[in-house]
Scaffold this motif. Structure first.
Motif, PDB file in Angstrom:
ATOM      1  N   PRO A  63       0.830  -1.207   0.000  1.00 28.30           N
ATOM      2  CA  PRO A  63       0.000   0.000   0.000  1.00 28.30           C
ATOM      3  C   PRO A  63       0.863   1.256   0.000  1.00 28.30           C
ATOM      4  O   PRO A  63       1.996   1.249   0.490  1.00 28.30           O
ATOM      5  CB  PRO A  63      -0.787  -0.110   1.302  1.00 28.30           C
ATOM      6  CG  PRO A  63       0.100  -0.911   2.201  1.00 28.30           C
ATOM      7  CD  PRO A  63       0.791  -1.908   1.300  1.00 28.30           C
ATOM      8  N   ALA A  64       0.310   2.322  -0.555  1.00 25.47           N
ATOM      9  CA  ALA A  64       1.021   3.599  -0.511  1.00 25.47           C
ATOM     10  C   ALA A  64       1.005   4.189   0.889  1.00 25.47           C
ATOM     11  O   ALA A  64       1.916   4.927   1.269  1.00 25.47           O
ATOM     12  CB  ALA A  64       0.366   4.575  -1.493  1.00 25.47           C
ATOM     13  N   ALA A  65      -0.037   3.864   1.650  1.00 23.93           N
ATOM     14  CA  ALA A  65      -0.152   4.350   3.022  1.00 23.93           C
ATOM     15  C   ALA A  65      -0.877   3.312   3.853  1.00 23.93           C
ATOM     16  O   ALA A  65      -1.748   2.595   3.360  1.00 23.93           O
ATOM     17  CB  ALA A  65      -0.905   5.679   3.070  1.00 23.93           C
ATOM     18  N   MET A  66      -0.501   3.244   5.121  1.00 22.67           N
ATOM     19  CA  MET A  66      -1.166   2.362   6.075  1.00 22.67           C
ATOM     20  C   MET A  66      -1.490   3.171   7.328  1.00 22.67           C
ATOM     21  O   MET A  66      -0.620   3.857   7.860  1.00 22.67           O
ATOM     22  CB  MET A  66      -0.284   1.172   6.454  1.00 22.67           C
ATOM     23  CG  MET A  66       0.084   0.270   5.296  1.00 22.67           C
ATOM     24  SD  MET A  66       1.129  -1.128   5.816  1.00 22.67           S
ATOM     25  CE  MET A  66      -0.010  -2.036   6.866  1.00 22.67           C
ATOM     26  N   VAL A  67      -2.737   3.079   7.759  1.00 21.82           N
ATOM     27  CA  VAL A  67      -3.163   3.758   8.983  1.00 21.82           C
ATOM     28  C   VAL A  67      -3.447   2.693  10.027  1.00 21.82           C
ATOM     29  O   VAL A  67      -4.341   1.856   9.842  1.00 21.82           O
ATOM     30  CB  VAL A  67      -4.426   4.613   8.746  1.00 21.82           C
ATOM     31  CG1 VAL A  67      -4.847   5.299  10.043  1.00 21.82           C
ATOM     32  CG2 VAL A  67      -4.188   5.645   7.647  1.00 21.82           C
ATOM     33  N   HIS A  68      -2.688   2.722  11.106  1.00 23.71           N
ATOM     34  CA  HIS A  68      -2.895   1.801  12.219  1.00 23.71           C
ATOM     35  C   HIS A  68      -3.628   2.576  13.313  1.00 23.71           C
ATOM     36  O   HIS A  68      -3.110   3.575  13.826  1.00 23.71           O
ATOM     37  CB  HIS A  68      -1.560   1.278  12.756  1.00 23.71           C
ATOM     38  CG  HIS A  68      -0.741   0.552  11.735  1.00 23.71           C
ATOM     39  ND1 HIS A  68      -0.851  -0.803  11.514  1.00 23.71           N
ATOM     40  CD2 HIS A  68       0.203   1.012  10.858  1.00 23.71           C
ATOM     41  CE1 HIS A  68      -0.002  -1.160  10.557  1.00 23.71           C
ATOM     42  NE2 HIS A  68       0.639  -0.087  10.142  1.00 23.71           N
ATOM     43  N   VAL A  69      -4.817   2.131  13.691  1.00 26.82           N
ATOM     44  CA  VAL A  69      -5.639   2.897  14.618  1.00 26.82           C
ATOM     45  C   VAL A  69      -6.347   1.957  15.579  1.00 26.82           C
ATOM     46  O   VAL A  69      -6.817   0.883  15.187  1.00 26.82           O
ATOM     47  CB  VAL A  69      -6.656   3.772  13.828  1.00 26.82           C
ATOM     48  CG1 VAL A  69      -7.521   2.942  12.901  1.00 26.82           C
ATOM     49  CG2 VAL A  69      -7.519   4.606  14.768  1.00 26.82           C
ATOM     50  N   GLU A  70      -6.413   2.354  16.840  1.00 25.00           N
ATOM     51  CA  GLU A  70      -7.147   1.567  17.825  1.00 25.00           C
ATOM     52  C   GLU A  70      -8.645   1.672  17.560  1.00 25.00           C
ATOM     53  O   GLU A  70      -9.146   2.710  17.111  1.00 25.00           O
ATOM     54  CB  GLU A  70      -6.835   2.068  19.236  1.00 25.00           C
ATOM     55  CG  GLU A  70      -5.396   1.875  19.674  1.00 25.00           C
ATOM     56  CD  GLU A  70      -5.048   0.396  19.843  1.00 25.00           C
ATOM     57  OE1 GLU A  70      -5.962  -0.385  20.154  1.00 25.00           O
ATOM     58  OE2 GLU A  70      -3.868   0.045  19.643  1.00 25.00           O
ATOM     59  N   ALA A  71      -9.362   0.600  17.870  1.00 22.96           N
ATOM     60  CA  ALA A  71     -10.804   0.566  17.605  1.00 22.96           C
ATOM     61  C   ALA A  71     -11.545   1.672  18.345  1.00 22.96           C
ATOM     62  O   ALA A  71     -12.466   2.292  17.798  1.00 22.96           O
ATOM     63  CB  ALA A  71     -11.366  -0.796  17.999  1.00 22.96           C
ATOM     64  N   ASP A  72     -11.145   1.947  19.588  1.00 20.86           N
ATOM     65  CA  ASP A  72     -11.844   2.980  20.363  1.00 20.86           C
ATOM     66  C   ASP A  72     -11.644   4.359  19.747  1.00 20.86           C
ATOM     67  O   ASP A  72     -12.539   5.207  19.778  1.00 20.86           O
ATOM     68  CB  ASP A  72     -11.349   2.972  21.807  1.00 20.86           C
ATOM     69  CG  ASP A  72     -12.211   3.841  22.710  1.00 20.86           C
ATOM     70  OD1 ASP A  72     -13.446   3.634  22.742  1.00 20.86           O
ATOM     71  OD2 ASP A  72     -11.662   4.743  23.368  1.00 20.86           O
TER      72      ASP A  72
END
Length: 275
Positions: A226-235
């Motif tokens: 991917p050109a970008a990856m966003v890692h984010v918590e569910a909350d």
């Protein structure tokens, strides 16, 4: 379903309305008298939220089960203004109802809502889902969107009375899956070479949205990295999608790898009707 391929694989939320309502009724049944007056969202108490959910039930049943045409927007009134007005009118009218009346009636209508959705055809068409850019929308998306409405308001009640959000993945995962169907619409003005891909990762799952010649799509992920990856918590993610927090706060709580411009653009996602 081909007409809506850009929205990704359909979500089947039909069996989730009964457990969601059971959680709501258990929550409301455990409140004390003071809890019903606590502020849940600006301008609305816990009691107001419960009244609003009852209005959602009756509105859905009257329109989709009974074919009843309710009120429409006034001259010059936009969709958001219309919805906010009729919601407030309903809440004001329900001031006469006691908490017990609300619980009793939500029990009755909850069973009817669950039956309505269980008997629905996911391949059908429904009213538009504006935040996903689908008008008309596939019925499966309207169904899943309806589930998110009940789930989010239940979290607001929980937080108003000092409880943490209920992040049980049985309901949370389909809610987040629904919210992320807004990604193609969120990125609609972001120019990218066809095949450019953005990934959003949460709860060990990945959603992939890819630029095509006709816009962004959740239905055809490109090969490669991917050109970008966003890692984010569910909350963080559910609060962002419902604007419980703003994009900059979500970005600060998350990790973006690769193309920062693209990753930050994805964090503008909104999965509710908003002024």
């Amino acid at each position: 379903m081909a007409d809506f391929a850009w929205l990704g694989e359909p979500i089947d939320a039909r069996k989730l309305f009964q457990p969601e309502r059971a959680e709501l009724l258990a929550l409301l049944g455990g409140l004390d008298a003071a809890d019903w007056s606590r502020t849940a969202v600006p301008g609305w108490s816990v009691r107001d939220i419960a009244s609003h959910l009852l209005g959602d039930d009756y509105g859905r049943l009257a329109r989709d089960r009974d074919g009843h045409g309710g009120p429409g927007p006034r001259d010059g009134e936009d969709l958001a203004g219309f919805i906010h007005r009729i919601n407030q009118e309903w809440v004001d009218a329900c001031a006469r109802l006691s908490p017990r009346c609300l619980i009793d009636t939500l029990t009755l209508t909850g069973d009817q809502i669950a039956a309505l959705w269980q008997g629905s055809d996911p391949a059908g068409r429904s009213l538009g889902v504006s935040w996903a850019g689908a008008d008309p929308a596939p019925l499966w998306l309207d169904c899943a969107r309806d589930l998110t409405e009940y789930w989010v308001h239940r979290q607001q009640i929980r937080e108003a009375v000092g409880l943490r959000p209920d992040l049980d993945e049985r309901l949370l995962l389909p809610v987040l899956d629904t919210f992320l169907r807004a990604l193609p619409f969120t990125l609609r003005d972001v120019a990218a070479v066809p095949g450019t891909r953005l990934d959003v990762n949460t709860l060990g799952r990945t959603w992939r949205v890819t630029a095509t010649a006709n816009g962004w799509s959740l239905g055809e992920a490109s090969a490669g990295e991917p050109a970008a990856m966003v890692h984010v918590e569910a909350d963080t993610l559910w609060r962002l999608c419902t604007r419980g927090i703003e994009p900059e706060d979500a970005i600060a709580r998350s990790r973006i790898e690769g193309d920062q411009r693209l990753g930050r653009a994805a964090c503008r996602i909104v999965s509710i009707i908003r002024d």
